[in-house]
Structures are given as structure tokens and as C-alpha cells.
Design an enzyme around this catalytic site. Structure first.
Site, PDB file in Angstrom:
ATOM      1  N   LYS A   1       0.847  -1.198   0.000  1.00  0.00           N
ATOM      2  CA  LYS A   1       0.000   0.000   0.000  1.00  0.00           C
ATOM      3  C   LYS A   1       0.880   1.245   0.000  1.00  0.00           C
ATOM      4  O   LYS A   1       0.652   2.177  -0.778  1.00  0.00           O
ATOM      5  CB  LYS A   1      -0.933  -0.006   1.221  1.00  0.00           C
ATOM      6  CG  LYS A   1      -2.080  -0.979   1.074  1.00  0.00           C
ATOM      7  CD  LYS A   1      -2.880  -1.161   2.353  1.00  0.00           C
ATOM      8  CE  LYS A   1      -3.919  -2.266   2.150  1.00  0.00           C
ATOM      9  NZ  LYS A   1      -4.606  -2.660   3.377  1.00  0.00           N
TER      10      LYS A   1
ATOM     11  N   GLN B   1      -4.729  -1.548   9.537  1.00  0.00           N
ATOM     12  CA  GLN B   1      -4.626  -2.866   8.915  1.00  0.00           C
ATOM     13  C   GLN B   1      -5.159  -3.934   9.868  1.00  0.00           C
ATOM     14  O   GLN B   1      -4.733  -4.013  11.012  1.00  0.00           O
ATOM     15  CB  GLN B   1      -3.147  -3.147   8.573  1.00  0.00           C
ATOM     16  CG  GLN B   1      -2.924  -4.436   7.812  1.00  0.00           C
ATOM     17  CD  GLN B   1      -3.504  -4.407   6.402  1.00  0.00           C
ATOM     18  OE1 GLN B   1      -3.368  -3.425   5.673  1.00  0.00           O
ATOM     19  NE2 GLN B   1      -4.163  -5.478   6.016  1.00  0.00           N
TER      20      GLN B   1
ATOM     21  N   ASP C   1     -11.318   3.049   3.860  1.00  0.00           N
ATOM     22  CA  ASP C   1     -11.687   1.631   3.758  1.00  0.00           C
ATOM     23  C   ASP C   1     -13.213   1.465   3.686  1.00  0.00           C
ATOM     24  O   ASP C   1     -13.700   0.365   3.452  1.00  0.00           O
ATOM     25  CB  ASP C   1     -11.165   0.859   4.989  1.00  0.00           C
ATOM     26  CG  ASP C   1      -9.984  -0.044   4.639  1.00  0.00           C
ATOM     27  OD1 ASP C   1      -9.719  -0.213   3.437  1.00  0.00           O
ATOM     28  OD2 ASP C   1      -9.344  -0.566   5.564  1.00  0.00           O
TER      29      ASP C   1
END
Ligand code: NDP
Length: 296
Positions: free
Chosen positions: A54, A98, A121
Site C-alpha cells: 500500500k 490494517q 476503507d
């Protein structure tokens, strides 16, 4: 094989190119650089790889990447204090933590700490609520990537029968909302669905997001249907490790009109959409025009 292969890797590269162009414009015209902050708790090796990828892709499109690594035994108070700091930081336009996190932390509670305007997200209840009520929101990256692939391949999705197999908050539910938003007739199937073969057999679009290797066989698929395979399953076959999807590619590709492969289908779109959401969040935070085609 008769199905056309939907090349998610190539499409994701195109999306990243579009993002890079927009980022360059934001820098040149407004002196703004979109920034993505990623929080990693502990040392899970798979998570470390994801976070590294990422960060790398964030920098490649010209954005700022802020990585925050916290020890596995970090207290919830310290983690939430970091998120609060990132919420208040004008250089940070997107925040993600995460997952998975160690057992003493709660994922839903962590997501609730993130400012919905920076929830790239798309997991915050506010993001889910906005999506469900047809309002502008930040959308979970994997379903957003699936929608982009479908629009690119099929054009107008209006009136199509879509079956989403799986009802998770991460994939199934937002996917169904997105397809509904594009005027599909949507069925959400799950582990209690009766006669799944018949349900899937009526679909023009099948999205498989079950987490079971090769569960959807070709003889469930209507001839010419489009199959979007979200699954990522690591299996061993003939003594070799292999990645397979939730659809049985060998048989589905004999019947489907088009299908996403695993790997190289939906997977690459997920990070591309994370970057897209960060640019979108940045534009919204600054009252600027959003890039076209990168949102729902
Ligand atoms: P979850 O485990 O959260 O959800 C799975 C869903 O599938 C549940 O709704 C479950 O139903 C349903 N299901 C399970 N077994 C069956 C069955 N036999 N028949 C019908 N439905 C069933 O998984 P996720 O949604 O998080 O992920 C799904 C897949 O997508 C996984 O393979 C995952 O690895 C992959 N994935 C890929 C990503 C990417 O970047 N490409 C990103 C995220 C996920 P019920 O609710 O009734 O239990």
C-alpha cells in the site's frame, strides 16, 4: 474456454495512471498532496506485506504515505490517541488500520474512531449508512473495484439480475448496495440460502465472495453471465501451493461470457481503489472537483 478474461491487473494500472494524473494536477494547481496514513499493530507477516504494498503504490502515484507501526501490546488508549491525531492532521486525507489486530483490540471500535471523511476503507457505520441511503460516501475498496470492472466491461448495468454470494460488511453488503445503486435487481445469497444453484443460475452478474475455494461451479452459471470472483484462497494441489478464487475457474470459464481470474482479477483493484478513495477524500476535504470514474 469461451469466457472473456477481465484483466483486473491491467485495469488497476489504468486506474492508478488516472489517479497519478489527478494527484499531479492537485499539486500543480492547488499545492495539495493527498496523504494516506496506514496504522499497523503488531508484526503479522501477511499484514506487513500488505502495508508495504500500500505504501509503495501510494508513493508511486505521487501521494504522501504515512506508516505508523505500533507494538502488538499497544493499549487501546494509545491507538485511539494516534487515530485522533491523524483525524486532526490536515496532511492526512485517508486513514486505515490494517486488520487483523491483536485480540485485546476490537476492530469495529477502532473503525469508529476514524473520522468518516477519512474512512478510505469505507468500513465506518456512517460510510455504510450513507451508501445504503444512496448518499455520497467512501465505499469499501474491494466492492468498489468490482463495480469499476463491471461498468468497464458491461457499460450500463441497469435492469440486470445480479446475485452476490456472501453478505459480509466488507464485501457482500456494500457490493449489493453498489449494484442496486446502478439499478440492478439484486439478490444477496449466503450460507442459509436455499437452492443456491438455482439462485445463481438466474444471474446476469454473479459476484462470488464466500471464502470457500472454487465453491461456485460452472453448471450453476447462466450462459453468457459475467462472473466476478472476489475469493482469495490459498490451497495445495498436486503438491504445489496455489491461489484460487471462490468460483471454479475451469468450469465457469466454459459457460460465462466473462470472468475475473484469480490472481489478477479483483485483487489488484483493491489497492487501486484505496488510492482512489484517498484522492476523493482529499478533493472533498478541500472543496475541489473529484476525479471522474473513481467513485460509485
Ligand atoms: P466472510 O467470511 O466475512 O463472509 C463470507 C460470506 O460467505 C458470509 O456471508 C457467508 O454466509 C457466505 N458463505 C459461506 N459459506 C457459504 C456457502 N456454503 N454458501 C453460501 N454462502 C456462504 O468473507 P469476506 O466477505 O471478508 O471475503 C470473502 C472472500 O473474498 C474471501 O475469499 C476473501 O479472502 C476474499 N477477499 C478478497 C479481497 C480482495 O482484495 N480481492 C478483499 C476482501 C476479501 P453467512 O453470513 O451466512 O455466514
Amino acid at each position: 474456454m469461451s469466457a472473456q478474461i477481465i484483466d483486473g491487473k491491467a485495469f488497476a494500472a489504468k486506474v492508478r495512471g488516472q489517479i497519478a494524473e489527478h494527484v499531479a494536477k492537485l499539486k500543480a494547481d492547488h499545492s495539495i498532496t493527498p496523504g494516506l496514513a496506514v496504522v499497523l499493530v503488531g508484526e503479522d507477516p501477511a499484514s506487513e506485506v500488505y502495508v508495504r504494498n500500500k505504501g509503495k503504490q501510494t508513493l508511486e502515484v505521487g501521494m504522501n504515505s504515512f506508516e505508523h507501526k505500533l507494538p502488538a501490546d499497544v493499549s487501546k488508549e494509545d491507538l485511539y490517541a494516534l487515530i485522533a491525531k491523524l483525524n486532526a492532521d490536515p496532511a492526512v486525507h485517508g486513514i486505515l488500520c490494517q486488520f487483523p489486530v491483536p485480540d485485546h483490540l476490537n476492530e469495529q471500535e477502532i473503525v469508529a474512531q476514524i473520522d468518516p471523511a477519512k474512512d478510505v476503507d469505507g468500513l465506518h457505520v456512517v460510510s455504510a449508512g450513507l451508501l445504503a441511503s444512496g448518499q455520497r460516501s467512501l465505499v469499501s475498496c474491494t466492492p468498489l473495484g468490482c463495480l469499476m470492472l463491471l461498468r468497464d466491461h458491461l457499460g450500463d448495468l441497469s435492469g440486470m439480475n445480479a446475485v452476490v454470494v456472501g453478505r459480509s460488511n466488507l464485501v457482500g453488503k456494500p457490493m449489493a448496495q453498489l449494484l442496486l445503486g446502478d439499478s440492478c435487481t439484486v439478490t444477496i445469497a449466503h450460507s442459509r440460502t436455499k437452492d443456491l444453484a438455482d439462485v445463481v443460475g438466474r444471474a446476469d452478474i454473479v459476484v462470488a465472495a464466500v471464502g470457500r475455494p472454487e465453491m461456485v461451479p460452472g453448471d450453476w452459471i447462466k450462459k453468457g453471465a459475467t462472473v466476478i470472483d472476489v475469493g482469495i484462497n490459498r490451497i495445495e494441489r498436486d503438491g504445489k501451493k496455489k491461489l484460487v478464487g471462490d468460483a471454479d475457474f475451469a468450469s465457469c470459464s466454459q459457460v460465462a461470457g466473462a470472468i475475473t481470474p484469480v490472481p489478477g482479477g479483483v485483487g489488484p483493484m483493491t489497492i487501486a481503489c484505496l488510492l482512489a478513495n484517498t484522492v476523493t477524500a482529499c478533493c472533498r476535504a478541500n472543496g475541489l472537483e473529484e476525479p471522474e470514474g473513481l467513485t460509485a
